[in-house]
Design a protein around this motif. Structure first.
Motif, PDB file in Angstrom:
ATOM      1  N   LYS A  63       0.824  -1.209   0.000  1.00 36.85           N
ATOM      2  CA  LYS A  63       0.000   0.000   0.000  1.00 36.85           C
ATOM      3  C   LYS A  63       0.858   1.258   0.000  1.00 36.85           C
ATOM      4  CE  LYS A  63      -4.163   1.849   0.225  1.00 36.85           C
ATOM      5  NZ  LYS A  63      -5.164   1.651  -0.844  1.00 36.85           N
ATOM      6  N   LEU A  64       1.991   1.207   0.698  1.00 30.82           N
ATOM      7  CA  LEU A  64       2.884   2.368   0.770  1.00 30.82           C
ATOM      8  C   LEU A  64       3.440   2.718  -0.606  1.00 30.82           C
ATOM      9  CD1 LEU A  64       4.570   4.282   2.813  1.00 30.82           C
ATOM     10  CD2 LEU A  64       6.420   2.648   2.362  1.00 30.82           C
ATOM     11  N   ILE A  65       3.768   1.710  -1.404  1.00 32.28           N
ATOM     12  CA  ILE A  65       4.467   1.973  -2.657  1.00 32.28           C
ATOM     13  C   ILE A  65       3.554   1.956  -3.883  1.00 32.28           C
ATOM     14  CG2 ILE A  65       6.663   1.113  -1.775  1.00 32.28           C
ATOM     15  CD1 ILE A  65       6.143  -1.506  -3.333  1.00 32.28           C
ATOM     16  N   GLU A  66       2.297   1.580  -3.739  1.00 28.10           N
ATOM     17  CA  GLU A  66       1.432   1.556  -4.912  1.00 28.10           C
ATOM     18  C   GLU A  66       1.167   2.969  -5.412  1.00 28.10           C
ATOM     19  OE1 GLU A  66      -2.356  -0.207  -4.243  1.00 28.10           O
ATOM     20  OE2 GLU A  66      -2.984   1.270  -2.755  1.00 28.10           O
ATOM     21  N   THR A  71       3.507   0.685  -9.144  1.00 30.86           N
ATOM     22  CA  THR A  71       4.146   1.129  -7.899  1.00 30.86           C
ATOM     23  C   THR A  71       5.180   2.196  -8.215  1.00 30.86           C
ATOM     24  OG1 THR A  71       6.167  -0.216  -7.650  1.00 30.86           O
ATOM     25  CG2 THR A  71       4.049  -1.311  -7.206  1.00 30.86           C
ATOM     26  N   ILE A  72       5.588   2.919  -7.189  1.00 28.16           N
ATOM     27  CA  ILE A  72       6.590   3.968  -7.359  1.00 28.16           C
ATOM     28  C   ILE A  72       7.990   3.397  -7.534  1.00 28.16           C
ATOM     29  CG2 ILE A  72       5.249   5.725  -6.155  1.00 28.16           C
ATOM     30  CD1 ILE A  72       7.006   5.210  -3.677  1.00 28.16           C
ATOM     31  N   TRP A 110      13.515  -6.010 -11.604  1.00 25.04           N
ATOM     32  CA  TRP A 110      12.364  -5.116 -11.749  1.00 25.04           C
ATOM     33  C   TRP A 110      11.831  -4.710 -10.382  1.00 25.04           C
ATOM     34  CZ3 TRP A 110       6.780  -6.910 -12.672  1.00 25.04           C
ATOM     35  CH2 TRP A 110       5.979  -5.844 -13.066  1.00 25.04           C
ATOM     36  N   MET A 111      11.566  -3.415 -10.222  1.00 21.74           N
ATOM     37  CA  MET A 111      11.040  -2.836  -8.976  1.00 21.74           C
ATOM     38  C   MET A 111      11.977  -3.088  -7.794  1.00 21.74           C
ATOM     39  SD  MET A 111       6.916  -3.047  -9.208  1.00 21.74           S
ATOM     40  CE  MET A 111       6.042  -2.717 -10.741  1.00 21.74           C
ATOM     41  N   ARG A 112      13.249  -2.764  -8.028  1.00 20.54           N
ATOM     42  CA  ARG A 112      14.275  -2.832  -6.989  1.00 20.54           C
ATOM     43  C   ARG A 112      14.991  -1.491  -6.931  1.00 20.54           C
ATOM     44  NH1 ARG A 112      11.543  -6.774  -6.494  1.00 20.54           N
ATOM     45  NH2 ARG A 112      12.236  -8.937  -6.210  1.00 20.54           N
ATOM     46  N   PHE A 122      17.868  -2.159   0.100  1.00 19.35           N
ATOM     47  CA  PHE A 122      17.167  -2.359  -1.167  1.00 19.35           C
ATOM     48  C   PHE A 122      15.670  -2.403  -0.904  1.00 19.35           C
ATOM     49  CE2 PHE A 122      21.374  -4.092  -1.876  1.00 19.35           C
ATOM     50  CZ  PHE A 122      21.690  -3.664  -3.161  1.00 19.35           C
ATOM     51  N   LEU A 123      14.940  -1.485  -1.529  1.00 22.47           N
ATOM     52  CA  LEU A 123      13.482  -1.490  -1.463  1.00 22.47           C
ATOM     53  C   LEU A 123      12.996  -2.464  -2.522  1.00 22.47           C
ATOM     54  CD1 LEU A 123      12.841   2.376  -1.263  1.00 22.47           C
ATOM     55  CD2 LEU A 123      13.858   0.831   0.427  1.00 22.47           C
ATOM     56  N   SER A 124      12.184  -3.430  -2.121  1.00 18.39           N
ATOM     57  CA  SER A 124      11.884  -4.562  -2.992  1.00 18.39           C
ATOM     58  C   SER A 124      10.393  -4.871  -2.991  1.00 18.39           C
ATOM     59  CB  SER A 124      12.680  -5.781  -2.507  1.00 18.39           C
ATOM     60  OG  SER A 124      12.353  -6.935  -3.213  1.00 18.39           O
ATOM     61  N   GLU A 125       9.777  -4.747  -4.164  1.00 21.45           N
ATOM     62  CA  GLU A 125       8.354  -5.080  -4.299  1.00 21.45           C
ATOM     63  C   GLU A 125       8.208  -6.588  -4.456  1.00 21.45           C
ATOM     64  OE1 GLU A 125       4.990  -6.576  -6.059  1.00 21.45           O
ATOM     65  OE2 GLU A 125       6.663  -6.222  -7.425  1.00 21.45           O
ATOM     66  N   GLU A 126       7.418  -7.188  -3.574  1.00 20.63           N
ATOM     67  CA  GLU A 126       7.184  -8.642  -3.625  1.00 20.63           C
ATOM     68  C   GLU A 126       5.717  -8.962  -3.359  1.00 20.63           C
ATOM     69  OE1 GLU A 126       9.343 -10.900  -4.367  1.00 20.63           O
ATOM     70  OE2 GLU A 126      11.322 -10.014  -4.090  1.00 20.63           O
TER      71      GLU A 126
END
Length: 369
Positions: free
Chosen positions: A53-56, A66-67, A317-319, A332-336
């Motif tokens: 939710k924070l990064i969407e 996502t951002i 992707w999205m890292r 590392f900010l990582s979308e999973e």
């Protein structure tokens, strides 16, 4: 070795009390890591606030991006001990998110007045790319609008944005990076098919061109400040392995070609703040380091690197990478999806700068999501 972080004791009350360097979740996690080790700092659902939710990033038709998309770097403020990241989804809203070491919490900061909210056909930065940078001495941050010479400055002390004098109008997605020894902001990218390097000096408020005619990819370029060797390594871009370095005198020269393509969506390119080795994570799953002093690349083992996506042809992707100089690690900010998380990695053993005993500042003026 991938070491998962357990619950760590906090030595102070959240919400304003000072923490020592060895008594924070981030500091304790970093201290536990040996060279080549990874750990989880925050994950979705653990109460720190780093969840999907924070990064969407939303638009009127829905929240489908996502951002972290089309971006690879964030910023670390060593004075306030905060991570700052400004990103944007495709034709969707901008978000400025921030992490405080003092509270071990992620929050959203107020959206800049120049940035897009939830609206249709929203351009602005288009994505995060490498369109942001930070002056580590002041914590002031810079953001560049795509396909333009427009750069905004966020003053940390007042948490307000202002526009810089117009800079060079380069390609859609290029790179900016702050160079402390030059006292200003570098902008690197292409125009009319060739690469250029420009410097904005804080002291004069003027832009000057340092170099031109450089061979680089047409866009998606990168730039990474090296705090050990006091240079910025830059270049790459779509289809390019060519990189350069610029030193504090403004001298620009080519360096050894990278082993794989370097650029947004081709790689995550960052620097280990302890050893000064640049780190390259390729979209195909390769892991490499660059030694500035020796001008050479080495291939490292990618086995067990948790940064890489496991079920995607693009492994990075999205890292987004954030060198954390205070603790000699990279975050590392990582979308999973439901397992969205923040990873910590220590590349080098104890060759970091002397231990920092300055307590992180308490966060202020933030909105918790």
């Amino acid at each position: 070795m991938f070491r998962r972080l357990g619950t760590l004791a906090m030595a102070s009350l959240l919400g304003g009390a000072a923490l020592s360097a060895a008594a924070s979740t981030l500091g304790d996690a970093a201290a536990q890591l040996g060279a080549g080790q990874w750990t989880v700092l925050n994950r979705s659902g653990d109460g720190a606030g780093f969840d999907y939710k924070l990064i969407e990033s939303c638009q009127p038709s829905g929240c489908n991006d996502t951002i972290l998309n089309y971006a690879d770097k964030g910023q670390w403020n060593p004075n306030t001990r905060e991570i700052e990241f400004l990103g944007k989804g495709h034709m969707a809203e901008h978000k400025h998110i921030s992490y405080s070491e003092a509270s071990n919490r992620w929050v959203t900061r107020p959206r800049p007045g120049w940035a897009c909210g939830v609206s249709a056909n929203c351009y602005g930065m288009i994505h995060g790319y490498e369109h942001s940078a930070m002056n580590p001495a002041s914590g002031d941050m810079y953001a560049r609008l795509a396909s333009s010479g427009t750069v905004y400055k966020w003053t940390r002390a007042t948490q307000s944005w202002s526009q810089l004098p117009n800079g060079p109008s380069l390609e859609v997605a290029i790179a900016i990076e702050y160079f402390p020894e030059m006292g200003g902001l570098l902008m690197v990218g292409t125009r009319n098919g060739t690469g250029e390097v420009h410097l904005y000096r804080e002291s004069t408020g003027n832009w000057t061109q340092l170099a031109g005619g450089l061979g680089m990819g047409p866009y998606h370029n990168v730039a990474s400040y090296n705090p050990v060797h006091k240079v910025v390594v830059f270049g790459g871009g779509n289809g390019s392995t060519q990189l350069y370095k610029v030193d504090s005198s403004g001298k620009v020269g080519a360096i050894a070609a990278a082993p794989v393509g370097v650029g947004i969506m081709q790689s995550v390119f960052t620097v280990d703040p302890a050893s000064g080795r640049h780190l390259l994570f390729g979209s195909g799953g390769g892991f490499y380091e660059y030694d500035v002093a020796g001008n050479r690349w080495s291939t490292l083992s990618s086995a067990g690197v948790p940064l890489f996506r496991t079920n995607d042809s693009n492994r990075i992707w999205m890292r987004v990478a954030v060198p954390v100089s205070t603790h000699g690690v990279v975050a590392f900010l990582s979308e999973e999806g439901a397992n969205t998380r923040v990873l910590l990695y220590r590349h080098a053993a104890s060759v970091a700068a002397p231990a920092d005993t300055t307590p992180p500042a308490a966060p202020s003026g933030l909105t918790i999501r």
